[in-house]
Design a protein around this motif. Structure first.
Motif, PDB file in Angstrom:
ATOM      1  N   VAL A 179       0.843  -1.203   0.000  1.00 23.85           N
ATOM      2  CA  VAL A 179       0.000   0.000   0.000  1.00 23.85           C
ATOM      3  C   VAL A 179       0.878   1.252   0.000  1.00 23.85           C
ATOM      4  CG1 VAL A 179      -1.804   1.270   1.206  1.00 23.85           C
ATOM      5  CG2 VAL A 179      -1.850  -1.235   1.174  1.00 23.85           C
ATOM      6  N   TYR A 180       1.959   1.246   0.779  1.00 24.97           N
ATOM      7  CA  TYR A 180       2.889   2.381   0.780  1.00 24.97           C
ATOM      8  C   TYR A 180       3.418   2.641  -0.633  1.00 24.97           C
ATOM      9  CZ  TYR A 180       3.316   1.960   5.909  1.00 24.97           C
ATOM     10  OH  TYR A 180       3.086   1.909   7.257  1.00 24.97           O
ATOM     11  N   PHE A 181       3.831   1.572  -1.302  1.00 26.02           N
ATOM     12  CA  PHE A 181       4.446   1.710  -2.629  1.00 26.02           C
ATOM     13  C   PHE A 181       3.492   2.384  -3.612  1.00 26.02           C
ATOM     14  CE2 PHE A 181       5.237   0.000  -6.912  1.00 26.02           C
ATOM     15  CZ  PHE A 181       6.543   0.433  -7.113  1.00 26.02           C
ATOM     16  N   PHE A 182       2.240   1.935  -3.634  1.00 21.19           N
ATOM     17  CA  PHE A 182       1.300   2.502  -4.602  1.00 21.19           C
ATOM     18  C   PHE A 182       0.746   3.845  -4.143  1.00 21.19           C
ATOM     19  CE2 PHE A 182       1.418  -1.932  -5.892  1.00 21.19           C
ATOM     20  CZ  PHE A 182       1.581  -1.784  -7.266  1.00 21.19           C
ATOM     21  N   LYS A 183       0.660   4.051  -2.859  1.00 25.18           N
ATOM     22  CA  LYS A 183       0.161   5.329  -2.348  1.00 25.18           C
ATOM     23  C   LYS A 183       1.167   6.453  -2.566  1.00 25.18           C
ATOM     24  CE  LYS A 183      -1.606   7.476   1.925  1.00 25.18           C
ATOM     25  NZ  LYS A 183      -1.988   7.241   3.355  1.00 25.18           N
ATOM     26  N   TYR A 184       2.449   6.169  -2.326  1.00 28.19           N
ATOM     27  CA  TYR A 184       3.454   7.223  -2.365  1.00 28.19           C
ATOM     28  C   TYR A 184       4.341   7.183  -3.616  1.00 28.19           C
ATOM     29  CZ  TYR A 184       2.108   7.805   2.522  1.00 28.19           C
ATOM     30  OH  TYR A 184       1.398   8.011   3.678  1.00 28.19           O
ATOM     31  N   ASN A 185       4.790   6.001  -4.029  1.00 28.57           N
ATOM     32  CA  ASN A 185       5.666   5.918  -5.199  1.00 28.57           C
ATOM     33  C   ASN A 185       4.894   6.049  -6.501  1.00 28.57           C
ATOM     34  OD1 ASN A 185       7.013   4.574  -2.898  1.00 28.57           O
ATOM     35  ND2 ASN A 185       8.698   4.285  -4.331  1.00 28.57           N
ATOM     36  N   MET A 186       3.714   5.396  -6.565  1.00 27.81           N
ATOM     37  CA  MET A 186       2.921   5.410  -7.790  1.00 27.81           C
ATOM     38  C   MET A 186       1.785   6.436  -7.730  1.00 27.81           C
ATOM     39  SD  MET A 186       4.547   3.163  -9.542  1.00 27.81           S
ATOM     40  CE  MET A 186       3.443   2.970 -10.942  1.00 27.81           C
ATOM     41  N   HIS A 187       1.588   7.071  -6.573  1.00 27.68           N
ATOM     42  CA  HIS A 187       0.579   8.121  -6.383  1.00 27.68           C
ATOM     43  C   HIS A 187      -0.839   7.649  -6.682  1.00 27.68           C
ATOM     44  CE1 HIS A 187       4.110  10.627  -6.142  1.00 27.68           C
ATOM     45  NE2 HIS A 187       4.465  10.286  -7.366  1.00 27.68           N
ATOM     46  N   ASP A 188      -1.113   6.376  -6.403  1.00 23.53           N
ATOM     47  CA  ASP A 188      -2.459   5.844  -6.611  1.00 23.53           C
ATOM     48  C   ASP A 188      -2.656   4.655  -5.676  1.00 23.53           C
ATOM     49  OD1 ASP A 188      -4.905   4.928  -7.422  1.00 23.53           O
ATOM     50  OD2 ASP A 188      -4.433   4.865  -9.560  1.00 23.53           O
ATOM     51  N   ALA A 189      -3.179   4.917  -4.467  1.00 21.07           N
ATOM     52  CA  ALA A 189      -3.366   3.853  -3.483  1.00 21.07           C
ATOM     53  C   ALA A 189      -4.341   2.794  -3.973  1.00 21.07           C
ATOM     54  CB  ALA A 189      -3.858   4.443  -2.157  1.00 21.07           C
ATOM     55  N   LEU A 197      12.393  -3.023 -12.657  1.00 23.67           N
ATOM     56  CA  LEU A 197      12.317  -2.358 -13.963  1.00 23.67           C
ATOM     57  C   LEU A 197      11.047  -1.511 -14.057  1.00 23.67           C
ATOM     58  CD1 LEU A 197      13.690  -2.093 -16.742  1.00 23.67           C
ATOM     59  CD2 LEU A 197      12.343  -4.067 -17.502  1.00 23.67           C
ATOM     60  N   GLY A 198       9.935  -2.063 -13.610  1.00 27.09           N
ATOM     61  CA  GLY A 198       8.677  -1.320 -13.654  1.00 27.09           C
ATOM     62  C   GLY A 198       8.686  -0.118 -12.741  1.00 27.09           C
ATOM     63  N   ALA A 199       9.272  -0.275 -11.544  1.00 22.63           N
ATOM     64  CA  ALA A 199       9.334   0.842 -10.596  1.00 22.63           C
ATOM     65  C   ALA A 199      10.229   1.953 -11.117  1.00 22.63           C
ATOM     66  CB  ALA A 199       9.846   0.338  -9.244  1.00 22.63           C
ATOM     67  N   SER A 200      11.318   1.589 -11.774  1.00 22.56           N
ATOM     68  CA  SER A 200      12.254   2.590 -12.306  1.00 22.56           C
ATOM     69  C   SER A 200      11.597   3.467 -13.356  1.00 22.56           C
ATOM     70  CB  SER A 200      13.478   1.896 -12.905  1.00 22.56           C
ATOM     71  OG  SER A 200      14.173   1.156 -11.918  1.00 22.56           O
ATOM     72  N   HIS A 201      10.667   2.875 -14.137  1.00 19.41           N
ATOM     73  CA  HIS A 201      10.008   3.619 -15.212  1.00 19.41           C
ATOM     74  C   HIS A 201       8.579   4.025 -14.851  1.00 19.41           C
ATOM     75  CE1 HIS A 201      13.312   1.531 -17.318  1.00 19.41           C
ATOM     76  NE2 HIS A 201      13.279   2.547 -18.163  1.00 19.41           N
ATOM     77  N   LEU A 202       8.173   3.764 -13.589  1.00 18.06           N
ATOM     78  CA  LEU A 202       6.800   4.047 -13.150  1.00 18.06           C
ATOM     79  C   LEU A 202       5.783   3.465 -14.122  1.00 18.06           C
ATOM     80  CD1 LEU A 202       7.136   7.739 -11.882  1.00 18.06           C
ATOM     81  CD2 LEU A 202       7.236   5.631 -10.551  1.00 18.06           C
ATOM     82  N   SER A 203       6.075   2.249 -14.587  1.00 20.23           N
ATOM     83  CA  SER A 203       5.234   1.583 -15.578  1.00 20.23           C
ATOM     84  C   SER A 203       4.261   0.630 -14.889  1.00 20.23           C
ATOM     85  CB  SER A 203       6.105   0.803 -16.565  1.00 20.23           C
ATOM     86  OG  SER A 203       5.314  -0.023 -17.398  1.00 20.23           O
ATOM     87  N   GLY A 220      13.513   3.943   0.031  1.00 19.71           N
ATOM     88  CA  GLY A 220      13.375   3.007   1.135  1.00 19.71           C
ATOM     89  C   GLY A 220      12.171   2.091   0.958  1.00 19.71           C
ATOM     90  N   ILE A 221      11.072   2.658   0.474  1.00 21.16           N
ATOM     91  CA  ILE A 221       9.881   1.841   0.209  1.00 21.16           C
ATOM     92  C   ILE A 221      10.181   0.811  -0.874  1.00 21.16           C
ATOM     93  CG2 ILE A 221       7.528   1.913  -0.699  1.00 21.16           C
ATOM     94  CD1 ILE A 221       7.237   4.682   0.625  1.00 21.16           C
ATOM     95  N   GLU A 222      10.899   1.236  -1.917  1.00 23.06           N
ATOM     96  CA  GLU A 222      11.274   0.306  -2.988  1.00 23.06           C
ATOM     97  C   GLU A 222      12.172  -0.811  -2.481  1.00 23.06           C
ATOM     98  OE1 GLU A 222      12.872   1.886  -6.571  1.00 23.06           O
ATOM     99  OE2 GLU A 222      11.229   3.289  -6.910  1.00 23.06           O
ATOM    100  N   MET A 223      13.084  -0.493  -1.592  1.00 30.52           N
ATOM    101  CA  MET A 223      13.962  -1.533  -1.034  1.00 30.52           C
ATOM    102  C   MET A 223      13.133  -2.619  -0.358  1.00 30.52           C
ATOM    103  SD  MET A 223      17.168   0.587   0.627  1.00 30.52           S
ATOM    104  CE  MET A 223      17.810  -0.921   1.364  1.00 30.52           C
ATOM    105  N   ASN A 224      12.137  -2.214   0.405  1.00 31.36           N
ATOM    106  CA  ASN A 224      11.266  -3.181   1.076  1.00 31.36           C
ATOM    107  C   ASN A 224      10.423  -3.977   0.085  1.00 31.36           C
ATOM    108  OD1 ASN A 224      11.352  -3.027   4.120  1.00 31.36           O
ATOM    109  ND2 ASN A 224      11.173  -0.862   3.649  1.00 31.36           N
ATOM    110  N   TYR A 225       9.982  -3.323  -0.945  1.00 29.87           N
ATOM    111  CA  TYR A 225       9.053  -3.941  -1.892  1.00 29.87           C
ATOM    112  C   TYR A 225       9.752  -4.866  -2.882  1.00 29.87           C
ATOM    113  CZ  TYR A 225       4.852  -4.214  -4.834  1.00 29.87           C
ATOM    114  OH  TYR A 225       3.744  -4.647  -5.529  1.00 29.87           O
ATOM    115  N   ILE A 226      11.019  -4.583  -3.194  1.00 34.64           N
ATOM    116  CA  ILE A 226      11.700  -5.320  -4.264  1.00 34.64           C
ATOM    117  C   ILE A 226      12.889  -6.133  -3.773  1.00 34.64           C
ATOM    118  CG2 ILE A 226      12.953  -5.077  -6.445  1.00 34.64           C
ATOM    119  CD1 ILE A 226      11.272  -2.468  -6.886  1.00 34.64           C
TER     120      ILE A 226
END
Length: 467
Positions: free
Chosen positions: A268-278, A327-333, A419-425
């Motif tokens: 939830v953190y990843f999509f709420k903050y990194n992808m801006h769509d919870a 790869l997806g997180a790096s390109h916000l894909s 930091g969120i990405e480290m936990n997620y990936i």
């Protein structure tokens, strides 16, 4: 003499429908119920604590580590209790009758928000979180410990575990997919205290009703000399002596769940903050349904290439999925993230259902190697290792979020997002990779037929002497 006695027993173990379908389905509902409740806790409790209850990420991380380490030791306790339980219902089965209601109550309490000081909130969190973990072991360990007593047929065990995992995955998918929406529907937002409480109460009631069905429709039909008597603790521990299959699976259970915990609790953190769509979190979590494809194929795959190789392939797929996530997180894909998640869930689908089967094999191996059959103590360490891994995973998550500057309900800095990405990936990737390496040393598949023949003869002789 022993050879003649063993023949009908061996023939019995070959029966493909030794467990009726009604009982297979009822057994599978046990994991469905567990995942409805505990996946809600594992996936959403951290963000509930930080964004709704008002506890800092650092405090939550410490809570998860301390609580899980303390609680992890209850696994062997429940295992010893099972080995000392003898009722008209069996050894493992009564625990669903005795502890399903207390477990459901604590599942509600962890999502309850009394008006307390910060210190009071942390104390409340410790009490309720440790409580729900201890009681989870009371209803979950019997799911694994009863498997060797449901059937002695190795392939039937795979079938039972597969159906169980199918329903468990379905339960996890349902609860993770609809929880945020239900909380918002009931309370008006995903941070609503009222929404979390009422939804947890609804889930708790459903869990109790399901466990009543599981208790009613399952039977412990495999009876041995050990299962008919209490085993002293010192004697039961002999089942672990030089039991390398058990040691390997327990290590895998630890490191695998460490990785899974870090990923699930920051989704939830990843999509709420990194992808801006919870809202994307619910969509991605619902993709666990893909794992059902692998779960369904597990009996066929394990029959063709063996259980070890099936699980190894699953771990490799899980690693590939994590690399594609980066790869997806790096390109916000979103498309790449969805594809990577599908690959990862296919991999974990092959893994989860086989852990219980391999632990059942470890019960057999302990008896074959050391002459002691101790279903409770052997399988209970799965809870110990998983909880220890999840506790350390929770502490890692909290430590990384805190050290990288996470602030609840605010725009995050680039460091916090990393930091969120480290936990997620990356932490999950480490867990899956080490698990794959450990599997290279697992060699039970090659001796399974001989082991089962020897045990069938031993049990037949013991049963004949008992008559």
């Amino acid at each position: 003499m022993s050879q003649n006695v063993s023949q009908p027993v061996e023939a019995a173990t070959e029966q493909k429908n030794q467990v009726p379908w009604k009982e297979r389905f009822s057994y599978s509902l046990s994991d469905f119920a567990c995942n409805l409740s505990f996946q809600m806790v594992g996936t959403y409790l951290m963000i509930f604590y930080t964004d709704t209850f008002g506890i800092s990420a650092a405090a939550v991380g410490t809570l998860f580590l301390v609580a899980r380490i303390v609680d992890a030791f209850d696994g062997p306790f429940w295992g010893i209790m099972i080995d000392h339980t003898h009722t008209k219902w069996g050894k493992s089965r009564p625990y669903w009758l005795w502890f399903s209601i207390p477990f459901a109550v604590f599942c509600v309490l962890v999502f309850t928000t009394p008006n307390l000081s910060v210190t009071g909130k942390i104390i409340w969190a410790y009490i309720t979180y440790i409580g729900v973990d201890v009681l989870y072991s009371a209803v979950n360990i019997p799911i694994t410990s009863i498997l060797p007593s449901l059937t002695s047929n190795p392939q039937e065990r795979v079938t039972l575990s597969t159906i169980r995992q199918f329903m468990g995955t379905a339960g996890a998918t349902i609860i993770t997919g609809i929880t945020l929406g239900m909380v918002a529907f009931i309370g008006g937002s995903t941070t609503s205290k009222r929404g979390w409480f009422i939804w947890a109460l609804i889930v708790g009631i459903i869990v109790v009703l399901i466990f009543a069905v599981v208790f009613k429709n399952t039977h412990e039909r495999v009876q041995t000399k050990s299962s008919r008597q209490s085993i002293p603790i010192k004697e039961s521990l002999k089942a672990l002596k030089q039991n390398w299959p058990w040691a390997i699976i327990i290590f895998i259970n630890f490191i695998y769940w460490l990785g899974m915990q870090t990923r699930s609790q920051v989704t939830v953190y990843f999509f709420k903050y990194n992808m801006h769509d919870a809202g994307l979190a619910s969509l991605v979590l619902s993709l666990q349904l893909v794992a059902l494809v692998a779960v369904v194929l597990t009996p066929l795959t394990s029959k063709l290439i063996g259980k070890r190789n099936t699980m190894l392939g699953g771990m490799i797929l899980a690693c590939v999925g994590q690399l594609l996530l980066d790869l997806g997180a790096s390109h916000l894909s979103v498309g790449m993230i969805v594809f990577a998640t599908i690959i990862g869930y296919l991999g974990t689908g092959y893994v989860s259902g086989l852990i219980a089967v391999m632990l059942a094999d470890a019960v057999d191996y302990g008896e074959w190697k050391n002459g002691v059959r101790a279903e409770g103590i052997v399988t209970s360490f799965s809870s110990f290792s998983a909880k220890l891994g999840m506790g350390i995973g929770g502490a890692i998550t909290g430590a990384i979020l805190s050290s990288t500057g996470y602030v609840a309900n605010h725009a995050q800095t680039a460091t916090a997002l990393h930091g969120i990405e480290m936990n997620y990936i990356w932490v999950p990737l480490l867990g899956f990779g080490l698990s794959a390496i450990a599997l290279l040393f697992y060699h039970v598949d090659g001796i399974e037929k001989k082991m089962q023949r020897d045990l069938a003869a031993k049990h037949a002789k013991e049963n004949a002497e008992a008559e």
